[in-house]
Scaffold this active site. Structure first.
Site, PDB file in Angstrom:
ATOM      1  N   CYS A 187       0.834  -1.190   0.000  1.00 42.66           N
ATOM      2  CA  CYS A 187       0.000   0.000   0.000  1.00 42.66           C
ATOM      3  C   CYS A 187       0.875   1.247   0.000  1.00 42.66           C
ATOM      4  CB  CYS A 187      -0.888  -0.024   1.242  1.00 42.66           C
ATOM      5  SG  CYS A 187      -1.914   1.426   1.472  1.00 42.66           S
ATOM      6  N   ARG A 194       4.732   7.345  -7.768  1.00 38.91           N
ATOM      7  CA  ARG A 194       5.819   7.726  -8.680  1.00 38.91           C
ATOM      8  C   ARG A 194       7.073   8.214  -7.954  1.00 38.91           C
ATOM      9  NH1 ARG A 194       3.750   7.415 -13.697  1.00 38.91           N
ATOM     10  NH2 ARG A 194       1.528   7.853 -14.013  1.00 38.91           N
ATOM     11  N   ASN A 225      -2.925  -6.805 -14.242  1.00 38.34           N
ATOM     12  CA  ASN A 225      -2.224  -5.685 -13.627  1.00 38.34           C
ATOM     13  C   ASN A 225      -0.768  -5.656 -14.096  1.00 38.34           C
ATOM     14  OD1 ASN A 225      -1.237  -3.644 -11.992  1.00 38.34           O
ATOM     15  ND2 ASN A 225      -2.368  -4.338 -10.190  1.00 38.34           N
ATOM     16  N   GLU A 226      -0.558  -5.135 -15.297  1.00 38.87           N
ATOM     17  CA  GLU A 226       0.774  -5.151 -15.903  1.00 38.87           C
ATOM     18  C   GLU A 226       1.758  -4.273 -15.136  1.00 38.87           C
ATOM     19  OE1 GLU A 226       0.480  -4.179 -20.002  1.00 38.87           O
ATOM     20  OE2 GLU A 226      -0.780  -5.917 -20.495  1.00 38.87           O
ATOM     21  N   TYR A 232       7.242  -6.133  -9.833  1.00 42.47           N
ATOM     22  CA  TYR A 232       7.732  -7.349  -9.191  1.00 42.47           C
ATOM     23  C   TYR A 232       8.842  -8.002 -10.011  1.00 42.47           C
ATOM     24  CZ  TYR A 232       3.772  -6.828  -6.054  1.00 42.47           C
ATOM     25  OH  TYR A 232       2.884  -6.344  -5.135  1.00 42.47           O
TER      26      TYR A 232
END
Length: 265
Positions: A187, A194, A225-226, A232
């Site tokens: 979160c 950014r 969710n690209e 990751y």
């Protein structure tokens, strides 16, 4: 890379056991997908504030007030509330229940979890952060006599599996001390996207997992969710498996990938 995260079954576990029903004045975040562990990373649409990295601290929580502030950040990120009678009571109820559930996991009251840590990114109330009035008022706490704000948070869970989620295959289970862990509840405050906070939080959790002796670290992410997948991947995670469509339909959510990284290298 900006990010906006969402909760997982872990986060809602304490609520679901009470058969909680979402009132009409509570809306899911439109960027939200219920996800175990990953937090769902979404591109920001507004210009974010710039932070002073020299003032940033990323570490395990130290006080109850800091843990409570981290929970409040999750509530304001994972949900949207319509202004309506009773909405503040609902917000407080959600916060108290998640705080209680997180405390139970950290204190070892849930036997399925060997160890749980809440890792927070915090900043002092100064500079450009002062303009984020809502964030500062809701997610502040006192440390060493000074006010700081939780601007990012996640959980590191040493366990064999997470509720309602794909189970990692590595390492093979032996004995009562699992060397496997999962990241959950990623979160970051929407005002500070950014700024690379998600990347820093995840790398901090990897360092802590190594201290625990963890060899294999996992995270779940929605297949659409690209942005999260790229983050990751940047942090060293690779694909291991994916959730079957029937299970996602049953749970009423987007399908998940299970990602893995080796911490022995």
């Amino acid at each position: 890379m900006a990010l906006l995260s969402s909760p997982d079954p872990h986060f809602l576990l304490h609520l679901s056991r009470r058969k909680y029903t979402t009132p009409k004045f509570l809306l899911r975040n439109p960027n939200h997908r219920v996800s175990c562990s990953s937090g769902q990373l979404r591109l920001a649409t507004k210009e974010a504030l710039t932070i002073d990295s020299s003032q940033l601290r990323i570490k395990e929580f130290l006080t109850d007030s800091e843990l409570y502030a981290a929970v409040k950040l999750r509530i304001r990120t994972f949900y949207e509330f319509r202004e309506s009678y009773g909405v503040e009571e609902l917000r407080r109820s959600l916060t108290e229940r998640e705080y209680e559930g997180l405390n139970d996991r950290i204190s070892g009251k849930l036997v399925a979890f060997k160890r749980v840590a809440c890792v927070n990114a915090t900043l002092p109330i100064s500079g450009s952060l002062i303009s984020a009035e809502g964030l500062c008022s809701e997610c502040k706490f006192i440390e060493d006599g000074k006010e700081r704000v939780v601007v990012g948070t996640l959980d590191l869970n040493q366990c064999l599996w997470l509720p309602d989620e794909l189970t990692g295959r590595r390492p093979e289970v032996s004995g009562s001390n699992p060397m496997r862990a999962y990241i959950s509840n990623v979160c970051v405050a929407k005002e500070l996207q950014r700024n690379g906070l998600g990347y820093k939080l995840i790398n901090k959790s990897k360092d802590l997992a190594r201290v625990w002796g963890i060899t294999d670290l996992y995270v779940h992410v929605a297949i659409d969710n690209e942005g999260a997948q790229k983050l990751y991947e940047k942090c060293g995670f690779v694909y291991e498996s994916e959730e079957p469509a029937w299970k996602a339909r049953f749970l009423g959510r987007t399908r998940r990938f299970l990602l893995w990284t080796d911490l022995t290298n």
